[in-house]
Write an enzyme that holds these catalytic residues in place. Structure first.
Site, PDB file in Angstrom:
ATOM      1  N   SER A  28      48.375   8.690  44.798  1.00 61.72           N
ATOM      2  CA  SER A  28      48.670   8.870  43.369  1.00 61.72           C
ATOM      3  C   SER A  28      48.084   7.794  42.470  1.00 61.72           C
ATOM      4  O   SER A  28      48.092   7.950  41.244  1.00 61.72           O
ATOM      5  CB  SER A  28      50.191   8.938  43.171  1.00 61.72           C
ATOM      6  OG  SER A  28      50.710  10.108  43.777  1.00 61.72           O
ATOM      7  N   CYS A  68      54.386  12.866  39.214  1.00 65.36           N
ATOM      8  CA  CYS A  68      54.578  14.291  39.471  1.00 65.36           C
ATOM      9  C   CYS A  68      53.284  14.935  39.973  1.00 65.36           C
ATOM     10  O   CYS A  68      52.275  14.968  39.264  1.00 65.36           O
ATOM     11  CB  CYS A  68      55.053  14.979  38.192  1.00 65.36           C
ATOM     12  SG  CYS A  68      55.213  16.766  38.373  1.00 65.36           S
ATOM     13  N   HIS A 105      60.456  18.018  39.116  1.00 67.92           N
ATOM     14  CA  HIS A 105      60.677  17.074  38.025  1.00 67.92           C
ATOM     15  C   HIS A 105      61.067  17.764  36.730  1.00 67.92           C
ATOM     16  O   HIS A 105      61.329  17.098  35.719  1.00 67.92           O
ATOM     17  CB  HIS A 105      59.401  16.259  37.778  1.00 67.92           C
ATOM     18  CG  HIS A 105      59.066  15.315  38.889  1.00 67.92           C
ATOM     19  ND1 HIS A 105      58.175  15.611  39.897  1.00 67.92           N
ATOM     20  CD2 HIS A 105      59.521  14.063  39.166  1.00 67.92           C
ATOM     21  CE1 HIS A 105      58.075  14.598  40.729  1.00 67.92           C
ATOM     22  NE2 HIS A 105      58.869  13.642  40.320  1.00 67.92           N
TER      23      HIS A 105
END
Length: 635
Positions: free
Chosen positions: A320, A376, A363
């Site tokens: 991420s 997310c 989320h």
């Protein structure tokens, strides 16, 4: 009359015979003198001179390696080498066997070392053992009468005040190899000389090595020195000043203790590398002497891979952390606005595949800020699909420099991969494998799939985000100063800007605000990187958790933990990137490692509470300017 004639003939014959013999003997004598004095004169002259006067090379001390503040990181110390002058030993084989018995070594190993080929003059000592102990020297001295031709020489060798610190940066020195001696680049090296084989020691060998001196010594019939005839002094190597800050480097090494991974700390204003740590480390001092078999086995163990510099040689899926660059592309290309909400139910169905979010319950509805703060996946699946892989490649590689060599290290740097449709067409051979499928873009958008980067690349690219778009060339060397004080290399104060990424300033501020939220927001995944509020040093960053298959665990997927951070939040000075192999979640394993190096840089006491409370969800993250203990432009 006849009898008289016979007697006269006999006399004449004897005279001529004697004359002939004399001529032959004289010719033989003259011929032998010709051979000894003319044809072999140089050989015997050399032997005669060396029985009285010998030329001995004096090794030069290598230059020092110091950090940016003048702290000595690599220095020299005297060491004892055991050598053998073949011409002084009636039976070198027996001498080596006797030496092996006295010092407790395997005679076959010593014979192998002695048999190594290389350039050597007559009566020049040949190295057998390097850097032996004083006890070994005493043993040899006591048995010198049994070791004809064996000599003990005192030479400088490397010493490391901080042990294994920066081992992958310094590298190591070792005896020049036979293959190297065959190369023109090593034409002025001799058998037994040491040479940098890795790291700074190898890359700056031409500066560090110095120039050997010579000494003429008068010896007796047993080869023992009795006087000095002349001396030409050696010249020490040049001193190297690195950009490394040893305090930050020590903190990085400590943060990686007992782990596998890497930490890179870089000044976002200059490109100076303040710390470049890789773990597990190795002891460079091992290479200054004979390496025991068990120590060598540990060094080359593929499970540990100690000799690999993971900071520049390790290509890993960034997870991420990569979302920062995808977000930059998405906002710049207008495929999403900062306030646009995207629904995350915990997964996204695309074609026949279901792509899951790391939060299985989802989320909910999130915008760009919230998607970065909470990391997310579904949000970035969506914007990645809108962008397409080629636009992601354009921003990540062609603009920010991921998947591109940084050239911070001269050897064996990994390039990594930022995939594109062209990359796949080139990389794969079979026609059916050359096509890029839209579903592959979703994995790329969250830093998985074919994406691989090195920690040094992430540090450079994140620096470009927070310094206004300048992609800088990372640098490890600040200055080279010769032993006579001449400056041979002085890196300019101005950084080398490779290119400028023309991002809208508003986009940069949005990204920075989101990264501050990763650390300061209650929902953020990286609050363990925060420094205590009382020091007024804001921290921004992004966590990453990359799933990989591990052979050691039967191909079970294990997570690599990432955290890429910067500080101070409003006036960035440094970026710090941590990768912990199989460390779990980035916020848990890598964020605390970054906090430690930030604390070392800003002078935050270690005993301070490591995990300050994050701000509440309703409170907007506060970005503060740090009161740095260092003046602007300093390391």
């Amino acid at each position: 009359m006849a009898g008289f004639d016979r007697d006269q003939v006999n006399v004449q014959f004897r005279i001529w015979a004697a004359f002939a013999i004399s001529v032959v003997c004289f010719a033989v004598l003259v011929g032998r003198l010709w051979v000894l004095q003319v044809e072999q004169g140089a050989v015997f002259r050399d032997r005669s001179e060396n029985n009285r006067l010998r030329t001995v090379y004096i090794p030069a001390a290598r230059g020092l390696i110091v950090d940016r503040n003048g702290e000595v990181l690599v220095r020299n110390r005297p060491s004892f080498n055991i050598e053998l002058v073949t011409e002084d030993s009636p039976n070198p084989k027996e001498t080596i066997e006797e030496l092996a018995r006295i010092v407790g070594q395997d005679p076959e190993e010593l014979k192998v070392r002695f048999a190594k080929e290389g350039r050597r003059r007559r009566f020049e000592p040949k190295l057998i053992l390097r850097d032996v102990s004083r006890d070994t020297v005493a043993q040899i001295a006591a048995q010198q009468h049994r070791l004809p031709g064996v000599v003990v020489s005192v030479v400088p060798t490397r010493d490391y005040p901080f042990g294994e610190m920066s081992a992958h940066v310094f590298g190591y020195i070792r005896e020049v190899s036979g293959e190297q001696l065959k190369s023109p680049a090593y034409s002025d090296y001799l058998l037994g000389d040491v040479v940098g084989q890795y790291g700074i020691e190898a890359e700056l060998e031409r500066y560090l090595r110095g120039e050997r001196g010579t000494q003429g010594v008068v010896v007796n019939a047993r080869g023992n020195k009795i006087a000095e005839a002349y001396r030409s002094a050696e010249t020490s190597g040049s001193n190297i000043t690195l950009t490394i800050d040893h305090r930050v480097q020590l903190a990085a090494d400590a943060a990686l203790e007992g782990k596998k991974g890497a930490i890179v700390v870089m000044d976002v204003r200059s490109g100076d590398i303040l710390a470049l740590a890789s773990a597990p480390r190795f002891a460079p001092a091992l290479f200054t002497s004979e390496i025991p078999k068990d120590a060598w086995s540990a060094l080359v163990d593929p499970k540990e891979n100690k000799l690999s510099n993971r900071a520049v040689q390790g290509a890993f899926a960034p997870g991420s952390v990569f979302k920062i660059f995808v977000a930059a592309a998405a906002l710049s290309e207008g495929v999403v606005t900062p306030k646009e909400k995207i629904w995350c139910p915990g997964s996204l169905k695309f074609g026949k595949r279901v792509f899951k979010c790391h939060k299985h319950s989802g989320h909910g509805s999130v915008n760009m800020y919230e998607a970065i703060v909470q990391s997310c996946d579904v949000y970035f699946y969506t914007v990645g699909q809108r962008l397409g892989v080629d636009r992601i490649n354009h921003y990540a590689q062609q603009l920010f420099g991921l998947g591109e060599l940084t050239e911070v290290s001269g050897r064996d740097e990994s390039k990594g991969i930022i995939p594109s449709t062209k990359w796949k067409e080139t990389y794969f051979r079979r026609e059916e494998d050359k096509k890029w499928y839209p579903g592959e873009t979703l994995s790329v958008a969250i830093g998985q799939g074919a994406v691989t980067t090195t920690p040094i690349q992430i540090a450079r690219s994140l620096a470009a985000v927070v310094n206004g778009g300048r992609v800088l060339k990372p640098r490890l060397v600040k200055r080279v100063v010769a032993s006579d004080g001449r400056v041979l290399l002085d890196v300019p104060a101005e950084p080398e800007v490779l290119r400028t990424v023309d991002l809208d300033p508003e986009v940069i501020e949005q990204l920075k605000a989101a990264m501050v939220g990763v650390v300061a927001d209650k929902r953020g995944t990286g609050h363990r990187a925060a420094l205590p509020e009382k020091f007024n040093i804001g921290v921004g960053g992004k966590t990453g958790t990359a799933q990989v298959a591990s052979r050691e665990s039967g191909n079970k997927e294990e997570d690599h933990a990432w955290f890429a951070g910067y500080a101070p939040a409003d006036n960035p000075q440094i970026v710090a990137v941590a990768l912990i192999e199989n460390g779990g979640h980035g916020g848990v394993a890598a964020a605390p490692a970054v906090r430690k190096v930030l604390a070392a840089y800003f002078g935050v006491p270690e005993e301070v509470e490591p995990e300050p409370k994050p701000q509440s969800k309703k409170r907007k993250p506060k970005i503060t300017v740090a009161a740095s203990p260092r003046a602007a432009g300093e390391g």
